[in-house]
Design an enzyme around this catalytic site. Structure first.
Site, mmCIF file in Angstrom:
data_model
loop_
_atom_site.group_PDB
_atom_site.id
_atom_site.type_symbol
_atom_site.label_atom_id
_atom_site.label_comp_id
_atom_site.label_asym_id
_atom_site.label_seq_id
_atom_site.Cartn_x
_atom_site.Cartn_y
_atom_site.Cartn_z
ATOM 1 N N HIS A 229 -6.900 1.988 1.920
ATOM 2 C CA HIS A 229 -6.354 2.670 3.107
ATOM 3 C C HIS A 229 -7.159 3.958 3.313
ATOM 4 C CE1 HIS A 229 -2.696 3.309 5.785
ATOM 5 N NE2 HIS A 229 -3.537 4.289 6.049
ATOM 6 N N ASN B 143 -13.786 9.904 -0.580
ATOM 7 C CA ASN B 143 -14.389 8.984 -1.527
ATOM 8 C C ASN B 143 -14.171 7.609 -0.942
ATOM 9 O OD1 ASN B 143 -15.732 9.295 -3.868
ATOM 10 N ND2 ASN B 143 -13.939 9.101 -5.177
ATOM 11 N N GLN C 96 -9.222 13.660 0.514
ATOM 12 C CA GLN C 96 -8.436 14.548 -0.346
ATOM 13 C C GLN C 96 -8.849 15.995 -0.130
ATOM 14 O OE1 GLN C 96 -7.750 13.469 -4.426
ATOM 15 N NE2 GLN C 96 -8.639 11.446 -4.128
ATOM 16 N N CYS D 162 0.834 -1.202 0.000
ATOM 17 C CA CYS D 162 0.000 0.000 0.000
ATOM 18 C C CYS D 162 0.868 1.251 0.000
ATOM 19 C CB CYS D 162 -0.909 -0.011 1.232
ATOM 20 S SG CYS D 162 -1.727 1.568 1.487
ATOM 21 N N CYS E 65 0.485 3.358 3.343
ATOM 22 C CA CYS E 65 0.892 2.868 4.675
ATOM 23 C C CYS E 65 2.221 3.497 5.118
ATOM 24 C CB CYS E 65 1.027 1.343 4.643
ATOM 25 S SG CYS E 65 -0.530 0.488 5.006
ATOM 26 N N HIS F 225 -8.611 7.369 3.617
ATOM 27 C CA HIS F 225 -7.995 8.671 3.360
ATOM 28 C C HIS F 225 -9.018 9.634 2.776
ATOM 29 C CE1 HIS F 225 -7.916 6.665 -0.572
ATOM 30 N NE2 HIS F 225 -7.928 7.880 -1.101
ATOM 31 N N SER G 60 -9.582 3.735 -5.376
ATOM 32 C CA SER G 60 -8.654 2.686 -5.794
ATOM 33 C C SER G 60 -7.851 2.077 -4.644
ATOM 34 C CB SER G 60 -7.703 3.233 -6.857
ATOM 35 O OG SER G 60 -7.022 4.361 -6.341
ATOM 36 N N HIS H 43 -4.230 0.591 7.942
ATOM 37 C CA HIS H 43 -4.712 0.304 6.592
ATOM 38 C C HIS H 43 -6.179 -0.141 6.594
ATOM 39 C CE1 HIS H 43 -4.053 -0.923 2.405
ATOM 40 N NE2 HIS H 43 -4.720 -2.023 2.676
HETATM 41 P P1 H2U Z 1 -7.610 7.058 -4.645
HETATM 42 O O1 H2U Z 1 -8.400 8.199 -4.040
HETATM 43 O O2 H2U Z 1 -7.617 7.082 -6.142
HETATM 44 O O3 H2U Z 1 -7.946 5.741 -4.063
HETATM 45 O O4 H2U Z 1 -6.061 7.282 -4.279
HETATM 46 C C1 H2U Z 1 -5.608 8.048 -3.265
HETATM 47 C C2 H2U Z 1 -4.945 9.319 -3.706
HETATM 48 O O5 H2U Z 1 -3.545 9.187 -3.520
HETATM 49 C C3 H2U Z 1 -5.163 9.683 -5.181
HETATM 50 O O6 H2U Z 1 -5.616 11.013 -5.228
HETATM 51 C C4 H2U Z 1 -2.858 9.707 -4.625
HETATM 52 C C5 H2U Z 1 -3.796 9.531 -5.790
HETATM 53 O O7 H2U Z 1 -3.560 10.505 -6.786
HETATM 54 N N1 H2U Z 1 -1.598 8.994 -4.743
HETATM 55 C C6 H2U Z 1 -0.414 9.665 -4.533
HETATM 56 O O8 H2U Z 1 -0.405 10.866 -4.294
HETATM 57 N N2 H2U Z 1 0.767 8.964 -4.578
HETATM 58 C C7 H2U Z 1 0.854 7.649 -4.898
HETATM 59 O O9 H2U Z 1 1.932 7.106 -4.881
HETATM 60 C C8 H2U Z 1 -0.359 6.905 -5.257
HETATM 61 C C9 H2U Z 1 -1.663 7.602 -5.062
HETATM 62 ZN ZN ZN Z 2 -2.201 1.113 3.768
#
Ligand code: H2U
Ligand code: ZN
Length: 349
Positions: free
Chosen positions: A165, A154, A169, A52, A55, A167, A162, A114
């Protein structure tokens, strides 16, 4: 002809916050359901996942390593949709108009775990997340080129998330986006005509009526709005209007964290599943203007309707005409109100 009955007869309801109407067809909610109703097996995720990118200690895209964080962890999105360093420019050619847009995108991991979603964290842990929202709103909002900050979560694969974990934004940007522009316009117009805040008056009426309340805390109320379009849509509103989370003291912010945890816990308990949704806080723009007319609030838009697998699609009529729902907001509120605030995965022996 019998008298109009809002609980049974088809009608349209007005959403004064965005100034739009939607359709309610209560009798359709009573039709028999022949589709699937199963509860899927509980998903077991590890507390830490080596693969992940969110993580602690793991590598993200571009090779940056996350620190061994212990509380919420914020970083600038490696795939930011809006970035600060682009040239200003615009196209103005009659029907063809375009403008450059600057901003900053951040990601906040709720905790190092996670496998712990908001309803599985303690209120203290949720408070740390919300405290960070407050800090980011203030810091990003202080930047000259940032006029609006959208904080959103989301949750779940059903919403296209996707990474499991937990989170959220933050998209901070130069322009006030469309939906918030509508909310801003309607709150402002209401304030100018009535001299009171639209959402303060709305909360007062809802507290009086008690038809759509899901949960009430000391400073907040969670309700299914009169104009809800998603089957189990919820709004968290302050009982006493505040323009943003920046104007909350720690006592109020803690109460808000508890409300966030309770709403998401009720959601999980509804179909005994990790309930997917898109949620976010709408707050006063950070454009330096006076926003006394604003009431910050949190929206939850979950797609599930009949079970852990049967969701409501906003397609067909909704895409081409206007939003529509079957069960009434009052029926949804009643179901959500009945649900407990202890997470269903915590076995009561
Ligand atoms: P999702 O919301 O698509 O699940 O992913 C988490 C966010 O983390 C997403 O906005 C960012 C993605 O652009 N991300 C990073 O900033 N660095 C990474 O290495 C992978 C995902
Ligand atoms: Zn994780």
């Amino acid at each position: 002809m019998e008298q109009f009955d809002i609980a049974n007869d088809t009608h349209r309801r007005y959403n004064p916050l965005i100034g739009e109407w939607m359709l309610v067809s209560p009798h359709r909610g009573k039709r028999p359901w022949l589709g699937q109703q199963e509860t899927p097996a509980r998903q077991q995720l590890p507390e830490y996942d080596t693969n992940c990118y969110l993580c602690p200690g793991n590598e993200r895209a571009g090779g940056v390593k996350n620190p061994q964080y212990r509380g919420p962890f914020v970083f600038t999105n490696d795939f930011s949709a809006i970035t600060p360093n682009i040239s200003d420019g615009n196209v103005d050619d009659g029907l063809f108009q375009a403008k450059s847009e600057k901003g900053i995108c951040r990601v906040i991991c709720f905790s190092p775990y996670h496998n712990k979603t908001i309803p599985q964290l303690s209120t203290d842990e949720v408070f740390q997340v919300v405290k960070l929202w407050q800090k980011e709103y203030v810091d990003l909002g202080a930047k000259e080129f940032i006029n609006h900050i959208q904080i959103f979560e989301n949750k779940g694969a059903a919403m296209g998330c996707s990474n499991p974990h937990p989170h959220c934004q933050i998209w901070a940007q130069q322009s006030v986006p469309e939906i918030v522009t509508k909310e801003d316009y309607n709150q402002k117009t209401y304030y100018e005509t009535k001299g009171t805040q639209l959402l303060q008056d709305y909360v007062d009426r809802e507290l009086e009526k008690k038809e759509r309340i899901v949960f009430e805390s000391k400073y907040f109320v969670a309700l299914v709005p009169f104009w809800a379009t998603w089957p189990f849509e919820i709004m968290i509103l302050p009982k006493h209007s505040k323009p943003s989370i920046a104007s909350l003291n720690d006592d109020e912010l803690y109460d808000f964290s508890e409300m966030y945890r309770i709403v998401t816990c009720k959601y999980d308990n509804l179909f005994q599943t990790s309930f997917p949704y898109s949620a976010g806080v709408h707050q006063a723009p950070t454009d330096g203007k006076n926003h006394d007319y604003w009431t910050f609030h949190m929206h939850f838009y979950p797609p599930l309707f009949r079970s852990a697998t049967v969701k409501k699609f906003m397609v067909g009529y909704e895409m081409l005409a206007e939003p529509q729902r079957d069960i009434t907001a009052e029926q949804s509120a009643e179901r959500l109100r009945q649900l407990g605030v202890v997470h269903y995965t915590i076995d009561k022996k």
